[in-house]
Each structure stands twice: as structure tokens, then as C-alpha cells.
Design a protein around this motif. Sequence first.
Motif, short mmCIF file in Angstrom:
data_model
loop_
_atom_site.label_atom_id
_atom_site.label_comp_id
_atom_site.label_asym_id
_atom_site.label_seq_id
_atom_site.Cartn_x
_atom_site.Cartn_y
_atom_site.Cartn_z
N PRO A 275 0.82 -1.22 0.00
CA PRO A 275 0.00 0.00 0.00
C PRO A 275 0.85 1.26 0.00
CG PRO A 275 0.03 -1.01 2.18
CD PRO A 275 0.70 -1.98 1.26
N LYS A 276 0.36 2.28 -0.71
CA LYS A 276 1.02 3.57 -0.78
C LYS A 276 0.01 4.67 -0.52
CE LYS A 276 4.53 2.17 -4.19
NZ LYS A 276 5.19 2.53 -5.47
N THR A 277 0.50 5.84 -0.11
CA THR A 277 -0.35 7.01 0.05
C THR A 277 0.31 8.20 -0.64
OG1 THR A 277 -1.62 8.32 1.64
CG2 THR A 277 0.67 7.83 2.21
N ARG A 278 -0.50 9.13 -1.10
CA ARG A 278 0.04 10.31 -1.77
C ARG A 278 0.29 11.40 -0.74
NH1 ARG A 278 0.96 11.42 -6.86
NH2 ARG A 278 1.01 13.56 -7.63
N TYR A 279 1.53 11.84 -0.62
CA TYR A 279 1.91 12.86 0.35
C TYR A 279 2.89 13.82 -0.30
CZ TYR A 279 3.64 14.92 4.72
OH TYR A 279 3.98 15.80 5.72
N ARG A 280 2.54 15.10 -0.30
CA ARG A 280 3.36 16.14 -0.91
C ARG A 280 3.68 15.79 -2.37
NH1 ARG A 280 7.47 17.58 4.16
NH2 ARG A 280 5.85 18.52 5.49
N ASP A 281 2.64 15.39 -3.09
CA ASP A 281 2.72 15.11 -4.53
C ASP A 281 3.60 13.91 -4.87
OD1 ASP A 281 1.05 17.25 -5.18
OD2 ASP A 281 2.72 18.66 -5.13
N GLN A 282 3.82 13.02 -3.92
CA GLN A 282 4.57 11.79 -4.18
C GLN A 282 3.86 10.60 -3.54
OE1 GLN A 282 8.58 12.39 -2.73
NE2 GLN A 282 9.25 13.32 -4.65
N TRP A 283 3.98 9.44 -4.22
CA TRP A 283 3.42 8.21 -3.65
C TRP A 283 4.47 7.59 -2.73
CZ3 TRP A 283 -1.50 6.89 -3.68
CH2 TRP A 283 -2.33 7.43 -4.65
N VAL A 284 4.09 7.40 -1.46
CA VAL A 284 5.01 6.94 -0.42
C VAL A 284 4.63 5.53 0.01
CG1 VAL A 284 5.94 7.40 1.89
CG2 VAL A 284 5.29 9.31 0.39
N ASP A 285 5.61 4.62 0.07
CA ASP A 285 5.37 3.26 0.56
C ASP A 285 5.05 3.31 2.06
OD1 ASP A 285 5.75 1.71 -1.76
OD2 ASP A 285 7.92 1.99 -1.60
N LEU A 286 3.91 2.72 2.44
CA LEU A 286 3.48 2.78 3.83
C LEU A 286 4.03 1.63 4.68
CD1 LEU A 286 -0.23 3.83 3.25
CD2 LEU A 286 1.53 5.19 4.40
N ARG A 287 4.22 0.48 4.09
CA ARG A 287 4.63 -0.69 4.88
C ARG A 287 5.95 -0.46 5.61
NH1 ARG A 287 7.83 -5.05 3.67
NH2 ARG A 287 7.50 -6.87 5.03
N PRO B 191 10.36 10.92 10.75
CA PRO B 191 9.19 11.78 11.02
C PRO B 191 7.94 11.41 10.23
CG PRO B 191 10.80 12.94 9.68
CD PRO B 191 11.46 11.67 10.12
N ASP B 192 8.11 10.75 9.07
CA ASP B 192 6.95 10.42 8.25
C ASP B 192 6.04 9.38 8.91
OD1 ASP B 192 7.58 12.21 6.31
OD2 ASP B 192 8.50 10.76 4.95
N ARG B 193 6.55 8.65 9.87
CA ARG B 193 5.69 7.68 10.57
C ARG B 193 4.50 8.39 11.22
NH1 ARG B 193 8.26 4.09 14.83
NH2 ARG B 193 6.33 2.94 14.49
N LEU B 194 4.76 9.46 11.95
CA LEU B 194 3.68 10.20 12.61
C LEU B 194 2.88 11.01 11.60
CD1 LEU B 194 2.33 10.95 15.27
CD2 LEU B 194 3.93 12.86 15.49
N ARG B 195 3.56 11.62 10.63
CA ARG B 195 2.87 12.43 9.64
C ARG B 195 1.80 11.65 8.88
NH1 ARG B 195 8.51 14.80 7.30
NH2 ARG B 195 8.68 16.71 8.58
N TYR C 160 -5.70 17.45 14.68
CA TYR C 160 -4.41 17.12 15.31
C TYR C 160 -3.22 17.65 14.50
CZ TYR C 160 -7.17 13.95 18.18
OH TYR C 160 -8.09 13.43 19.05
N LEU C 161 -3.48 18.60 13.60
CA LEU C 161 -2.41 19.16 12.79
C LEU C 161 -2.24 20.64 13.07
CD1 LEU C 161 -3.18 17.52 9.31
CD2 LEU C 161 -1.68 16.65 11.13
N LEU C 162 -1.02 21.14 12.91
CA LEU C 162 -0.72 22.56 12.99
C LEU C 162 -1.14 23.25 11.69
CD1 LEU C 162 2.84 22.27 14.58
CD2 LEU C 162 0.72 22.95 15.76
N PRO C 163 -1.22 24.57 11.66
CA PRO C 163 -1.59 25.28 10.43
C PRO C 163 -0.71 24.95 9.23
CG PRO C 163 -1.73 26.77 12.29
CD PRO C 163 -1.12 25.50 12.81
N ASN C 164 0.56 24.59 9.49
CA ASN C 164 1.46 24.26 8.38
C ASN C 164 1.34 22.80 7.93
OD1 ASN C 164 2.63 22.91 10.48
ND2 ASN C 164 4.63 23.91 10.34
N GLY C 165 0.40 22.07 8.53
CA GLY C 165 0.17 20.68 8.14
C GLY C 165 0.97 19.66 8.90
#
Length: 291
Positions: free
Chosen positions: A127-139, A210-214, A222-227
Motif C-alpha cells: 500500500p502507498k499514500t500520496r503525500y506532498r505530490d509523491q506516492w510513499v510506501d506505507l509498509r 518523522p513520516d511515521r507520525l505524519r 491534530y495538525l498545525l496550520p502548516n500541516g
Amino acid sequence: MYRFRFEEPWSFSLQVGPSQYFGDLYALWQYYEGIQPDYNAAFSARYTFGTNLKARTDITFIEISGQDVKADPRSGRIPRDLHFRSRNWEAAFLVEYYYKPVKVYNITREFLNPYIFFGVGATTNQPKTRYRDQWVDLRPLRTENELYSDIVMVFPMGLGLKYKVNVYMDFFMEGNYRFTLSDYLDDISTFNISGYHEELIADYVSGENPDRLRLSVRQGRYLLPNGEPNIEMIRNSRGAPRRGSGDPRLNEPEARYDGYFTLNFGAEIYFSQDIWDNWIFRNRGRGFRFW
């Protein structure tokens, strides 16, 4: 007539169609969320070994996905703002049972023949998710602090219907649902992050990962104004940010394993010694009847 009185046990097929995921980001049976289809394509080989029975091997490329955006408001899933996409390869072994006999001369095959099938197989799981215009491997991120397997056992079963086009070919359609033994096709299982939120926060604060929590917490509150994640709010909530419906391995009331469904349309070719002369490269001057 006698030139077509052959009985060939082997056949091969290609089929394509839509696919639909069922899991923590989608629940057609419980809520009214419509259809969120993806696609799949498959190759199959079949061998007739009984009066009404065929053995079958499938190789399938399949895409599944899910998102909160289209969720029914009653599901409580919209605030999570989670989504995924997974492109997997599946291999399966199945047995088909036909309503009418299939161990017959090809020329006397039934024009319409419904069938049921079931089997066992395995699929990749990335599985992947789209984050900051990129597909990121979640596993690899272990967003729920668990490195689940990238291979998942599946149990396909369903219904089909075949139509005889000519001596050598059938058209068919079939619906195939896969039960699985994983709740991580979508990278989501636990109800919330209370059991591991401090580890996610530690990796975020240290900058180690850091991407684990993001990617584990995407709810706006639960997010700040900057995401970026609001560490203090997540910590004070004692890990309340919602993830899934619970882990089925813990026998939680609403928890269940993920699954997916395909509706395919295809063509099946029956191979024989004279298929090239009588059909593919036949002498058109001699004439040939397709029945």
C-alpha cells in the motif's frame, strides 16, 4: 462433422474488468458509499479433469484503493483524511464446478454454462499514500508500529457464466471475491494510536523517521496550520486519533479482515492439434462453420 469430434482438456484465457476494495476505508455492506472501482487484468490456464470439473491457475495484476472522502458520514471515517493505493500481483489455484458437463467433445459444448469456483492463493501487499505530490510506501514506515507481511494469503470464490462462440472459443463473465487473512491491505487496522503514539512522537521529534507520525495521523484537528502534527495535542489526547475499526486478531467487535472483488469479462481459447489449420490459419476457400 467428425473432424471436430475432439476433446481437448487444456484451455487458456485473458480477462479484464473493474476491482473493488473492502476494508477500513470502505464498507459497501454497512454504509451507502457507492462504488469506488479500480481495475485488474488476468491470465488463466484451465485443465478439464472431471465431468463437470476444471482445475485453474490465475495470474492477476490488480489495483485497489480507498479513501475517506467518499465515506458515508455515519461511518465516522471522514475526519481521518486517510487514503491508499496498492498495485499487486496475485497467483491462485482454483477448482471450477460447471452446471452442465464440460468433459465432452468441443463441438458439443453447451452454448451457456454457469459455474462456481473456489480456491487459494497469495497476493503481494504494497500500500502507498500520496503525500506532498509523491506516492510513499506505507509498509516500511510501520504507521501502526507493526511490520506486516508483504505477502497475503487469499481465498477466491465466486460465480461465472460462459457462452460458446465457436468450437475453439468461449466468452465469459465472472465475479470473484477474495477473502484474506490480513487487515493491512490498506495499512490500517487498529482503532486508534493509543498503544504506540509515544513511539511515533519520539521518531518525529528525533527526526529519525518523522513520516511515521505524519502519515499515521492526518485528522485536521491534530495538525498545525502548516500541516505538521501537533505533538502536544496528540500527546494530551492519550493517542485518541482514529485509525481503523480494530484488529481482528484481538476479536474486537467491529474488526474484520480486508478483502476485494473483481468483475471480469474474458475470452477462453481451447487448444487442439488442428486449431491453427481449422481456425487461426484456415483455408477460407474450403469454408468453415462456427458452431
